[in-house]
Design a protein around this motif. Structure first.
Motif, PDB file in Angstrom:
ATOM      1  N   ILE A   1       0.801  -0.953  -0.022  1.00 46.85           N
ATOM      2  CA  ILE A   1      -0.061  -0.005   0.016  1.00 46.85           C
ATOM      3  C   ILE A   1       0.846   1.217   0.078  1.00 46.85           C
ATOM      4  O   ILE A   1       1.958   1.317   0.657  1.00 46.85           O
ATOM      5  CB  ILE A   1      -1.041  -0.050   1.318  1.00 46.85           C
ATOM      6  CG1 ILE A   1      -1.502  -1.233   1.291  1.00 46.85           C
ATOM      7  CG2 ILE A   1      -1.827   1.088   1.150  1.00 46.85           C
ATOM      8  CD1 ILE A   1      -2.562  -1.827   0.217  1.00 46.85           C
ATOM      9  N   GLY A   2       0.377   2.196  -0.882  1.00 50.30           N
ATOM     10  CA  GLY A   2       1.061   3.567  -0.709  1.00 50.30           C
ATOM     11  C   GLY A   2       0.447   4.338  -1.759  1.00 50.30           C
ATOM     12  O   GLY A   2      -0.045   3.927  -2.867  1.00 50.30           O
ATOM     13  N   ARG A   3       0.630   5.654  -1.644  1.00 49.77           N
ATOM     14  CA  ARG A   3       0.308   6.557  -2.482  1.00 49.77           C
ATOM     15  C   ARG A   3       1.050   6.250  -4.010  1.00 49.77           C
ATOM     16  O   ARG A   3       2.229   6.001  -4.010  1.00 49.77           O
ATOM     17  CB  ARG A   3       0.601   8.220  -1.986  1.00 49.77           C
ATOM     18  CG  ARG A   3      -0.509   8.455  -0.954  1.00 49.77           C
ATOM     19  CD  ARG A   3      -0.395   9.811  -0.529  1.00 49.77           C
ATOM     20  NE  ARG A   3       1.174  10.042   0.272  1.00 49.77           N
ATOM     21  CZ  ARG A   3       1.530  11.433   0.702  1.00 49.77           C
ATOM     22  NH1 ARG A   3       0.612  12.299   0.330  1.00 49.77           N
ATOM     23  NH2 ARG A   3       2.425  11.529   1.171  1.00 49.77           N
ATOM     24  N   ASN A   4       0.590   6.923  -4.978  1.00 47.69           N
ATOM     25  CA  ASN A   4       1.350   7.236  -6.480  1.00 47.69           C
ATOM     26  C   ASN A   4       2.614   7.824  -6.248  1.00 47.69           C
ATOM     27  O   ASN A   4       2.795   8.805  -5.393  1.00 47.69           O
ATOM     28  CB  ASN A   4       0.421   7.799  -7.230  1.00 47.69           C
ATOM     29  CG  ASN A   4      -0.811   6.953  -7.635  1.00 47.69           C
ATOM     30  OD1 ASN A   4      -0.993   5.963  -7.430  1.00 47.69           O
ATOM     31  ND2 ASN A   4      -1.911   7.830  -8.055  1.00 47.69           N
TER      32      ASN A   4
ATOM     33  N   VAL B   1       1.716 -10.793  -3.620  1.00 47.22           N
ATOM     34  CA  VAL B   1       1.930  -9.277  -3.391  1.00 47.22           C
ATOM     35  C   VAL B   1       1.144  -8.398  -4.336  1.00 47.22           C
ATOM     36  O   VAL B   1       1.145  -8.635  -5.379  1.00 47.22           O
ATOM     37  CB  VAL B   1       3.457  -8.984  -3.527  1.00 47.22           C
ATOM     38  CG1 VAL B   1       3.372  -7.306  -2.771  1.00 47.22           C
ATOM     39  CG2 VAL B   1       4.097  -9.810  -2.663  1.00 47.22           C
ATOM     40  N   ILE B   2       0.119  -7.674  -3.471  1.00 48.03           N
ATOM     41  CA  ILE B   2      -0.927  -6.961  -4.598  1.00 48.03           C
ATOM     42  C   ILE B   2      -0.545  -5.385  -4.135  1.00 48.03           C
ATOM     43  O   ILE B   2      -1.030  -5.128  -3.009  1.00 48.03           O
ATOM     44  CB  ILE B   2      -2.311  -7.272  -4.117  1.00 48.03           C
ATOM     45  CG1 ILE B   2      -2.534  -8.942  -4.519  1.00 48.03           C
ATOM     46  CG2 ILE B   2      -3.163  -6.548  -5.194  1.00 48.03           C
ATOM     47  CD1 ILE B   2      -3.880  -9.254  -3.730  1.00 48.03           C
ATOM     48  N   SER B   3      -0.086  -4.525  -5.213  1.00 49.08           N
ATOM     49  CA  SER B   3       0.035  -3.260  -4.656  1.00 49.08           C
ATOM     50  C   SER B   3      -1.133  -2.324  -5.083  1.00 49.08           C
ATOM     51  O   SER B   3      -2.144  -2.790  -6.161  1.00 49.08           O
ATOM     52  CB  SER B   3       1.155  -2.836  -5.655  1.00 49.08           C
ATOM     53  OG  SER B   3       0.574  -2.311  -6.815  1.00 49.08           O
ATOM     54  N   SER B   4      -1.602  -1.459  -4.392  1.00 46.82           N
ATOM     55  CA  SER B   4      -2.671  -0.690  -4.595  1.00 46.82           C
ATOM     56  C   SER B   4      -2.223   0.642  -3.675  1.00 46.82           C
ATOM     57  O   SER B   4      -1.651   0.710  -2.696  1.00 46.82           O
ATOM     58  CB  SER B   4      -3.903  -1.223  -3.899  1.00 46.82           C
ATOM     59  OG  SER B   4      -4.955  -0.349  -4.200  1.00 46.82           O
ATOM     60  N   HIS B   5      -2.761   1.871  -4.160  1.00 47.32           N
ATOM     61  CA  HIS B   5      -3.114   3.093  -3.203  1.00 47.32           C
ATOM     62  C   HIS B   5      -4.106   3.138  -2.548  1.00 47.32           C
ATOM     63  O   HIS B   5      -4.100   3.936  -1.649  1.00 47.32           O
ATOM     64  CB  HIS B   5      -2.830   4.337  -4.388  1.00 47.32           C
ATOM     65  CG  HIS B   5      -3.937   4.457  -5.304  1.00 47.32           C
ATOM     66  ND1 HIS B   5      -4.010   3.873  -6.511  1.00 47.32           N
ATOM     67  CD2 HIS B   5      -4.905   5.055  -5.280  1.00 47.32           C
ATOM     68  CE1 HIS B   5      -5.275   4.176  -7.219  1.00 47.32           C
ATOM     69  NE2 HIS B   5      -5.918   4.969  -6.412  1.00 47.32           N
TER      70      HIS B   5
ATOM     71  N   ILE C   1       4.160   1.754   2.407  1.00 44.52           N
ATOM     72  CA  ILE C   1       5.340   2.580   2.000  1.00 44.52           C
ATOM     73  C   ILE C   1       5.002   3.989   1.556  1.00 44.52           C
ATOM     74  O   ILE C   1       4.072   4.253   1.256  1.00 44.52           O
ATOM     75  CB  ILE C   1       6.530   1.750   1.193  1.00 44.52           C
ATOM     76  CG1 ILE C   1       5.602   1.769  -0.588  1.00 44.52           C
ATOM     77  CG2 ILE C   1       6.655   0.347   1.291  1.00 44.52           C
ATOM     78  CD1 ILE C   1       6.590   1.289  -1.633  1.00 44.52           C
ATOM     79  N   GLU C   2       6.285   4.685   1.863  1.00 45.30           N
ATOM     80  CA  GLU C   2       5.799   5.926   1.863  1.00 45.30           C
ATOM     81  C   GLU C   2       7.399   6.770   1.552  1.00 45.30           C
ATOM     82  O   GLU C   2       8.268   6.576   2.392  1.00 45.30           O
ATOM     83  CB  GLU C   2       5.186   6.764   3.009  1.00 45.30           C
ATOM     84  CG  GLU C   2       5.184   8.335   2.862  1.00 45.30           C
ATOM     85  CD  GLU C   2       4.410   8.934   1.841  1.00 45.30           C
ATOM     86  OE1 GLU C   2       4.107  10.295   1.824  1.00 45.30           O
ATOM     87  OE2 GLU C   2       3.392   8.038   1.066  1.00 45.30           O
TER      88      GLU C   2
END
Length: 298
Positions: free
Chosen positions: A36-39, A184-188, A203-204
């Protein structure tokens, strides 16, 4: 539980820009981790390094206990997909499925064709004819059908409508149950994924903020609401993530375990205590300075 992914002080620079900075994380086998994390936070950079598509600047990254770059034994056991996979645009979908069937020993062609039928995709269609949502569906079903020991999905539902996204999540969870492996699945955004996940990696700015089991995340913070004076008294020795004081709304979010003792001590001051949802916690942890910045706009 065995570690599928482990990084130690992992850093990646593009020129002077730090995409990843001293990131140390672990991801265990047979888990579903939400990245998870912002663009722009570094999600795709991390996945590309783990997939052997990018070299590192410093530190270490291990997949199945080995470095992934140019490592056939690692790369044969993982699949990494994203919304704009560069297939040759005139390739037909059935041809792409056949290619996956040749490349991955565990690829289930029958399952892939069932998914094609379920999502109303015709194997004769050319990849270039697909909309963004349809391309995401196709890339998703290809990756899922590989049944690789490690499956990494980078923003897999981009362009899908809500009903299709729901179906995709349900299929992934059922297939994970039938064939346990590491995802592992990424998304904002976390809200839609939360019901799937066993773990969260937040992450940030290229750094790991959280790398924990989702049940631990659910118990790791709480919110108190009440009068300003009561809140000020309560938080004097607490680890505050964020605090807001106004005539209509006074609250604080505390980054400490949410226990029965917490509830009792807060209630003794007339405060209302509530659990912080993982999605809200991720927002609070990555946007701590945004409230002040927002006020400066006017």
């Amino acid at each position: 539980m065995n570690e599928v992914i482990k990084t130690t002080n992992l850093s990646k620079q593009f020129g002077k820009k730090h995409a990843l900075a001293d990131m140390s994380i672990t991801i265990s086998e047979n888990s579903i981790t939400g990245l998870i994390g912002r663009n722009g936070s570094g999600k795709t950079t991390l996945l590309k390094i783990l997939a052997g598509n990018l070299d590192i600047t410093s530190g270490d990254a291990f997949v199945f206990g080995e470095k992934p770059m140019d490592n056939i034994s690692v790369l044969n056991n993982l699949v990494y997909t994203y919304h704009n996979v560069p297939y040759e645009q005139n390739m037909r979908l059935q041809t792409i499925l056949s290619s996956y069937n040749l490349m991955f020993n565990n690829f289930d062609l029958e399952f892939a064709e069932k998914l094609m039928h379920y999502f109303e995709l015709d194997g004769k269609m050319k990849y270039k004819s697909l909309s963004q949502g349809m391309a995401s569906i196709f890339n998703f079903l290809c990756a899922l059908s590989c049944r690789a020991k490690l499956t990494m999905l980078d923003e897999p539902v981009l362009g899908m409508d809500v009903t299709v996204r729901k179906s995709a999540y349900e299929i992934l969870l059922r297939d994970f149950t039938e064939h346990p492996r590491t995802f592992v699945i990424s998304s904002h955004l976390l809200s839609e994924l939360e019901g799937l996940l066993s773990d969260i990696l937040l992450i940030e700015q290229g750094q790991a903020v959280l790398n924990e089991h989702i049940d631990d995340v659910r118990q790791s913070a709480y919110r108190i609401d009440g009068t300003k004076s009561a809140i000020d008294e309560y938080i004097s020795d607490k680890n505050i993530i964020t605090q807001k004081t106004s005539e209509l709304n006074c609250f604080a979010v505390i980054y400490e375990p949410y226990t029965r003792e917490v509830t009792l001590s807060a209630q003794n001051l007339g405060l209302t205590v509530s659990q912080v949802r993982p999605e809200d916690l991720c927002v609070f942890l990555t946007q701590q300075n945004k409230e002040d910045e927002l006020e400066c706009l006017w």
